[in-house]
Design a protein around this motif. Structure first.
Motif, short mmCIF file in Angstrom:
data_model
loop_
_atom_site.label_atom_id
_atom_site.label_comp_id
_atom_site.label_asym_id
_atom_site.label_seq_id
_atom_site.Cartn_x
_atom_site.Cartn_y
_atom_site.Cartn_z
N VAL A 7 -5.15 -110.03 35.79
CA VAL A 7 -5.16 -111.14 34.74
C VAL A 7 -6.73 -110.25 34.08
CG1 VAL A 7 -5.93 -113.36 32.82
CG2 VAL A 7 -4.78 -112.92 35.80
N ASP A 8 -6.62 -110.00 32.71
CA ASP A 8 -7.23 -109.28 31.81
C ASP A 8 -8.00 -110.31 30.63
OD1 ASP A 8 -6.53 -107.42 32.49
OD2 ASP A 8 -6.35 -106.02 30.74
N VAL A 9 -9.52 -110.80 31.69
CA VAL A 9 -9.79 -111.93 31.17
C VAL A 9 -10.43 -112.06 30.16
CG1 VAL A 9 -11.40 -114.34 31.11
CG2 VAL A 9 -10.27 -112.76 32.90
N GLU A 10 -10.54 -112.11 28.03
CA GLU A 10 -10.46 -111.68 26.97
C GLU A 10 -10.41 -113.14 26.11
OE1 GLU A 10 -9.34 -107.98 27.68
OE2 GLU A 10 -7.81 -108.00 25.64
N ASP A 11 -11.09 -113.11 25.58
CA ASP A 11 -10.27 -114.19 24.26
C ASP A 11 -9.75 -113.25 22.66
OD1 ASP A 11 -9.59 -116.79 23.82
OD2 ASP A 11 -11.81 -117.75 24.21
N SER A 80 -14.16 -105.85 37.27
CA SER A 80 -14.91 -105.51 35.55
C SER A 80 -13.97 -104.78 34.56
CB SER A 80 -15.58 -104.68 36.11
OG SER A 80 -16.00 -104.38 34.54
N HIS A 81 -13.53 -105.53 33.17
CA HIS A 81 -12.87 -105.18 32.26
C HIS A 81 -14.46 -104.35 31.20
CE1 HIS A 81 -9.96 -104.65 29.68
NE2 HIS A 81 -10.03 -105.75 29.03
N GLY A 82 -15.38 -104.00 31.73
CA GLY A 82 -16.61 -103.82 31.22
C GLY A 82 -17.43 -104.59 29.79
N MET A 84 -17.99 -105.22 26.07
CA MET A 84 -17.96 -105.52 25.02
C MET A 84 -16.66 -105.08 24.81
SD MET A 84 -20.67 -107.97 23.73
CE MET A 84 -20.30 -106.85 21.80
N HIS A 85 -15.84 -105.22 25.48
CA HIS A 85 -14.28 -104.27 25.11
C HIS A 85 -14.43 -103.31 24.53
CE1 HIS A 85 -9.87 -104.96 25.10
NE2 HIS A 85 -10.22 -105.59 25.33
N ASP A 86 -15.18 -102.30 24.37
CA ASP A 86 -15.69 -101.05 24.05
C ASP A 86 -14.93 -100.65 24.57
OD1 ASP A 86 -17.77 -101.12 22.02
OD2 ASP A 86 -18.82 -101.74 24.07
N ALA A 120 -10.50 -100.01 32.58
CA ALA A 120 -10.54 -99.75 30.68
C ALA A 120 -10.46 -100.51 29.53
CB ALA A 120 -10.52 -98.44 30.42
N PRO A 121 -10.71 -101.31 28.79
CA PRO A 121 -10.35 -101.97 27.92
C PRO A 121 -8.81 -101.07 27.68
CG PRO A 121 -12.67 -102.47 27.69
CD PRO A 121 -12.23 -100.93 29.09
N SER A 122 -8.10 -101.53 26.72
CA SER A 122 -6.90 -101.14 26.03
C SER A 122 -6.69 -100.35 26.66
CB SER A 122 -7.61 -100.36 24.22
OG SER A 122 -8.25 -102.19 23.93
N TYR A 123 -6.67 -99.36 27.80
CA TYR A 123 -5.89 -98.54 29.23
C TYR A 123 -6.53 -97.07 27.96
CZ TYR A 123 -3.33 -101.96 31.09
OH TYR A 123 -3.11 -102.73 32.16
N MET A 222 -1.88 -109.26 32.10
CA MET A 222 -1.91 -110.77 30.98
C MET A 222 -2.63 -110.41 30.90
SD MET A 222 -1.35 -113.83 33.02
CE MET A 222 -1.33 -115.12 31.36
N HIS A 223 -2.78 -111.32 28.94
CA HIS A 223 -4.50 -111.92 29.43
C HIS A 223 -4.71 -113.69 28.95
CE1 HIS A 223 -3.12 -108.12 27.26
NE2 HIS A 223 -4.43 -108.03 27.35
N PRO A 224 -5.07 -114.07 28.96
CA PRO A 224 -5.33 -115.68 28.78
C PRO A 224 -4.86 -116.30 27.41
CG PRO A 224 -7.03 -114.95 29.95
CD PRO A 224 -6.49 -113.74 29.68
#
Ligand SMILES: [Zn+2]
Length: 276
Positions: A7-11, A80-82, A84-86, A120-123, A222-224
């Protein structure tokens, strides 16, 4: 065969699709919905007796510290997904080094777990920024799941290996998102938008093909916000971005129910034997 559930936890307001219309300085103005959505995902997983890996954005962890602890206490892997989603493609090596170190230590403090995984954000690791791998290893990570080994308009590294490999001989393992080869073409079947786009029976067949034909575990992500059909609509975004983001949101929970019972799932670190 055990597959990896992630799960990639971001909003909903932090996604690449809305980047051009939502500036990050405005993030605090948006309603945070990640907590209730993660609760729903945790319930689904618990009712199916499944553990997985949660790649958490530091910006979210700072605002929902108890949620990080709750995920860890439920037996899931924290990764970790970083910060600030950079996307890695937008960072210098020095900025990236800071990003992955800060997110790792924050998540370790909050969860009490050693963080060894990064997505990494957005692969956004591809042929232009392979320097990211030694940076990850130096920061103490043991694996990355950051490459989409195919073609996509926003990301991808066509020609990269489809299955886990060591980009260097320093021990770091890259676990690419799952693709399937059909008639000589690579299709994504790792989850995200593709899970919502294709009818579930077709999706299941593709995963079965990876397990049976390739003899490999699949990596699902997936994402929340995908379990939240009631999320605020971002009307300023382009038609294409809105189509992608809002497609079939109502179907995600029933499809997940089927996915979680049709296959066997576990954390990334366990599926790939990364903690010794
Ligand atoms: Zn993300």
């Amino acid at each position: 065969m055990r597959n990896a559930f992630s799960v990639d936890v971001e909003d909903y307001f932090q996604v690449l699709a809305f980047e051009s219309v939502i500036h990050r300085r405005d993030w605090p103005a948006y309603e945070l919905r990640v907590r209730r959505n993660v609760d729903l995902v945790l319930e689904l997983m618990e009712s199916n007796g499944i553990h997985g890996t949660f790649f958490i954005l530091a910006w979210i962890a700072e605002r929902e510290p108890q949620m990080v602890r709750q995920i860890a206490d439920a037996g899931h892997e924290i990764a970790s997904h970083g910060c600030m989603h950079d996307r890695v493609t937008t960072l210098t090596p020095a900025q990236f080094a800071q990003d992955i170190r800060h997110s790792k230590s924050l998540l370790e403090d909050l969860s009490g777990q050693q963080v060894i995984g990064y997505r990494a954000p957005s692969y956004s690791i591809n042929h232009t920024n392979q320097w990211a791998f030694p940076e990850l290893r130096e920061a103490g990570y043991l694996y990355s799941s950051s490459i989409f080994p195919g073609r996509h308009d926003l990301y991808g590294m066509p020609g990269a290996p489809r299955f886990p490999y060591r980009p260097l001989d320093d021990g770091l393992l890259e676990i690419p998102i799952t693709t399937v080869e059909v008639a000589g073409r690579r299709l994504s079947c790792g989850g995200g938008g593709f899970f919502r786009l294709w009818p579930y029976p077709l999706y299941r067949r593709l995963l079965e093909r990876v397990n049976a034909h390739d003899g490999r575990p699949a990596i699902f992500y997936m994402h929340p916000w995908e379990v939240d059909p009631e999320q605020p609509r971002i009307s300023e975004a382009s038609l294409r971005s809105r189509f992608r983001h809002y497609l079939n949101l109502k179907q995600v929970v029933p499809r997940l129910q089927r996915l979680l019972t049709d296959f066997s799932w576990d954390r990334m670190d366990r599926v790939f034997g990364l903690r010794g």
